[in-house]
Each structure stands twice: as structure tokens, then as C-alpha cells.
Design a protein around this motif. Structure first.
Motif, PDB file in Angstrom:
ATOM      1  N   GLU A  89     103.903  55.335  57.598  1.00 42.01           N
ATOM      2  CA  GLU A  89     102.756  55.199  56.555  1.00 42.01           C
ATOM      3  C   GLU A  89     102.946  56.175  55.174  1.00 42.01           C
ATOM      4  O   GLU A  89     103.320  57.522  55.327  1.00 42.01           O
ATOM      5  N   HIS A 105      99.589  56.152  50.722  1.00 44.74           N
ATOM      6  CA  HIS A 105      99.075  57.303  51.402  1.00 44.74           C
ATOM      7  C   HIS A 105      98.230  57.846  50.320  1.00 44.74           C
ATOM      8  O   HIS A 105      97.122  57.300  49.701  1.00 44.74           O
ATOM      9  N   HIS A 114      95.371  51.651  51.992  1.00 47.69           N
ATOM     10  CA  HIS A 114      95.214  52.837  50.992  1.00 47.69           C
ATOM     11  C   HIS A 114      95.734  52.411  49.790  1.00 47.69           C
ATOM     12  O   HIS A 114      95.715  53.292  48.635  1.00 47.69           O
ATOM     13  N   HIS A 143      94.097  49.698  58.820  1.00 46.77           N
ATOM     14  CA  HIS A 143      93.076  50.632  59.147  1.00 46.77           C
ATOM     15  C   HIS A 143      91.930  50.359  58.056  1.00 46.77           C
ATOM     16  O   HIS A 143      92.084  51.580  57.044  1.00 46.77           O
TER      17      HIS A 143
HETATM   18 ZN   LIG Z   1      96.039  56.122  56.757  1.00 46.12          ZN
END
Ligand SMILES: [Zn+2]
Length: 414
Positions: free
Chosen positions: A154, A199, A257, A283
């Protein structure tokens, strides 16, 4: 819980496409073989929501384990973190002090030690899959199979090493780009299936959305940071190069993100390259339900569906809903329903973000409680006489879609 819903959950291949057990290992030396305390409802940094016993109880067959190391500007924004240097010098030396790439490799190795451990008297809980072939071999074990763990990373800052450095000047040198590409290939060769480009802070590949929703910023310093944040920025100077190389390698591109512009640029790159099933959101929520730039617009859900990707619903109230309440299972179900309504049943997936210093809904706090979601999906009615989702649709949501994308998009294509 109805017996039928539970049986369906047990039969289904359940996949969580985004969770962070690795953070609890690398930061707190937690053993994933231990269950990890009573269920923790509110934000609690030390809780263990994706320990192997909890994954096992929740029927999770495959976990995409996100590796992450803190970005340097976070230490400026949360100065307390600098105390880590004194409190846990070893964590500092392994995770914070080294260049991002080396630190991420340390986290990867610590995670592999956890996955390979055998607990005396217990069956092996987990096994690492470094390719689709290894993944299929694990899943072929059926009910007796260990939990399959697949590495993901990530934040593309994790690609930055000694040359690229930790702060991001406007233009990286040619040597810095070479280093970033070499590190990308190293991750891929170690079995990393997916990279989340963004991120919390801009990196050479992309600009991110702001870390938190505007609605929950408690501190003046975060409100000032939000004012400085550029939500209109797009991909960075290495963005196109890295994304194109990921398409060549067969590494999934996760646009979670990313700013809305950066996401649109990735979709265009995929169209230009003519690739299918390589771009995903692991997500996220839906803008139609909570109009945050972090969440997906309807056209994006449709784009992901048309291009063979998936959208994983995050289990985190402040992204899912416009006004936060402690409970969120209903919003998880509503968001999944929206994904399906807009993009069809092939697009919906689950990306809990458990153990990522998140505050999950009070009615679904860890992996062991995942059958509750299946119960809700099973009980949802389209009419008094008809269930809203058939068994096959629920299987796709729980993991079928994620598995389809991994099988088709991970690894070099013949
Ligand atoms: Zn995340």
C-alpha cells in the motif's frame, strides 16, 4: 443465524482483498497464531482483527495482506510518532529509519515468518501464495486448506529506495526512476500481486485524497493540512511509467486513495494499453452514498465492471456514510447493493481494512464476525417472496469476483 446462510458462508470462497495483519506484526510483534483478546469495537490500535484463528472462524479462505511502512511526512504531522525511536528502537530501525523499499522488505519478511510458523498441536493456519498456481494449489485443499495469504503493498512510496529518497522533489532523476522500476520488479518477483498506488502523501507515482474525511478532522493542524492539500492533482512524474510496467508484469493496479484525476488517468492508461481485469479498487465506498472524493463515482464503478475489475467495500464508517454512527453493517450492505446496481454482480468485493488503524463498524469488528454479512445478504428481500441475492451472487460478492480477477490478471499473460 439461519443455518442456510451459515452453510453458504462456509461453502463460499471468502476473500478479503485488503487488510493489515502485517502492521500488527511489524509494529507490535504480535503473533498471528494467537487469537488476540476480546472483540474490540472502537478504534484500538493494538487489537488483532485478522489473526489466523479469527480468519479461520470467519471462514476467510484468502487474505490479500497489505504491507505498508509509514511515510516520512506523517512524523511531522503526528510528532508523537517520533517517540517510537526511544520506545521501540528495533521497530524504528527496521520500519522507520531505512529507505522505504528496504523497510517494506523487512515487513514482508516478518509477515512471511508469521505465515510459515507452525504452532505445536495445531494445524497449520496459513500459507503464502506467490503465484496463481500456488494459490490454486492451496484452495484445492477445500475445507482442510490453510488460509491463503497473498502479499500486496500500500503506497507507491514503498518503491522508493536510497536514490529516490524519502521526500519527493518535483522531478525524480532518471536513476531514481530506474530504482523505482527495479524495486517494483523485486516486489513482483517476491509474490506481491497488487500495488495500491497512493496512500497519505504524494509520491512519485500519484497524489492521494486527503487522509481523513473533512467531517471528522478534530485538530486545527489537520484542518490546516487539508487547506494545503491539492485534491486536483493527478498522477506524478513516474505514474505512467510505473502503471505501464505493472500492466506488463501482471501486477494489479489499485486506485484506492488516488485523487479522482489520478484514477481517471489510470483508467485511460488501461484503455490505451488494451488491458482487462488489471485495475481494481480494494477498499472504498460509493459517492452516491457518501459524496467524498475518496469514494467511487458511478461512472467509475461502471468502468471497473466494464474492464473486468472489482470494487472492494471498506469496513469503515467514516468513508461509507455521510453521518457517522457506531454501526455500519447496513451501510456495507447498502454500498455493495449500489456497486451491484450500477456495475452488475461481477464487480462487488470485500476489502475490510481490518488492522489498518481503522475503526470498524461496531456490528462487524473483526474477521471472525464476517458470517454476519452473509446473513444480511442472504436475508435481503427484493419482494416478500423473493430473496434479493441468489446463492451464486452472494458467492461472487464474498470472494468469487476477487478470485476471478486475481486468476486472470496476476502474472505475466501467455
Ligand atoms: Zn488504505
Amino acid at each position: 443465524m439461519s443455518e442456510e446462510a451459515l452453510a453458504l458462508h462456509r461453502q463460499a470462497t471468502v476473500v478479503d482483498v485488503h487488510a493489515h495483519p502485517s502492521l500488527k506484526v511489524s509494529l507490535f510483534r504480535r503473533s498471528l497464531a494467537s487469537r488476540g483478546g476480546p472483540p474490540a469495537a472502537a478504534f484500538s490500535p493494538f487489537s488483532l482483527r485478522t489473526s489466523f484463528p479469527r480468519l479461520e472462524e470467519g471462514g476467510v479462505d484468502l487474505l490479500l495482506s497489505a504491507l505498508h511502512v509509514p511515510e516520512a511526512p506523517l512524523l511531522d504531522d503526528i510528532p508523537l510518532l517520533k517517540l517510537l525511536r526511544r520506545i521501540t528502537p528495533r521497530v524504528w530501525a527496521e520500519l522507520v529509519a531505512p529507505p522505504y523499499f528496504a523497510a517494506t522488505m523487512n515487513a514482508l519478511e516478518a509477515m512471511e515468518v508469521q505465515v510459515e510458523q507452525r504452532v505445536p498441536g495445531q494445524k497449520r493456519f496459513a500459507r503464502l501464495a506467490r503465484s496463481v498456481a500456488e494459490l490454486d494449489a492451496i484452495l484445492a485443499g477445500g475445507d482442510e486448506a490453510p488460509i491463503a495469504i497473498v502479499h500486496t503493498v500500500e503506497g507507491a512510496h514503498c518503491l522508493q529506495g536510497i536514490v529516490a529518497g524519502k521526500r519527493v522533489p518535483d522531478q525524480p532523476s532518471a536513476a531514481a526512476i530506474d530504482e523505482i522500476l527495479a524495486n517494483l520488479e523485486s516486489f513482483f518477483n517476491r509474490g506481491v500481486a497488487l500495488l495500491t498506488l497512493a496512500h497519505f502523501y504524494p509520491n512519485y507515482v500519484t497524489s492521494p485524497c486527503f487522509q481523513f474525511p473533512e467531517t471528522i478532522l478534530p485538530l486545527a493542524r489537520w484542518r490546516q493540512a487539508l487547506q494545503r492539500h491539492d485534491i486536483t492533482a493527478g498522477l506524478g512524474p513516474a505514474g505512467e511509467t510505473v502503471v505501464s510496467r505493472m500492466f506488463e508484469l501482471g501486477m494489479l493496479v489499485d486506485i484506492t486513495h488516488c485523487t479522482p484525476l489520478a484514477r481517471a488517468q489510470v483508467y485511460t492508461l488501461a484503455e490505451q494499453a488494451g488491458v482487462q481485469g488489471r485495475v481494481v479498487a480494494t477498499h472504498v465506498g460509493a459517492q452516491a452514498i457518501n459524496p467524498s472524493p475518496y469514494n467511487l463515482a458511478e461512472w467509475e464503478i461502471r468502468w471497473l465492471a466494464d474492464h473486468g475489475g472489482f470494487a472492494g467495500v471498506i469496513f469503515m464508517n467514516y468513508w461509507l456514510m455521510p453521518h457517522e454512527t457506531p454501526f455500519g453493517l447496513n451501510f456495507i450492505v447498502r454500498t455493495l447493493a449500489h456497486f451491484i446496481e450500477v456495475g452488475g454482480e461481477e464487480v462487488a468485493a470485500l476489502g475490510t481494512d481490518f488492522d489498518g488503524f481503522t475503526d470498524p463498524p461496531d456490528d462487524l469488528v473483526d474477521a471472525s464476525q464476517l458470517p454476519r454479512l452473509t446473513r444480511h445478504l442472504y436475508a435481503a428481500m427484493a419482494s416478500p417472496s423473493q430473496r434479493r441475492y441468489g446463492d451464486e451472487t452472494i458467492r461472487k460478492i464474498l470472494g468469487g469476483n476477487a478470485l476471478r480477477v486475481l486468476r486472470a490478471g496476476w502474472g505475466r499473460q501467455a
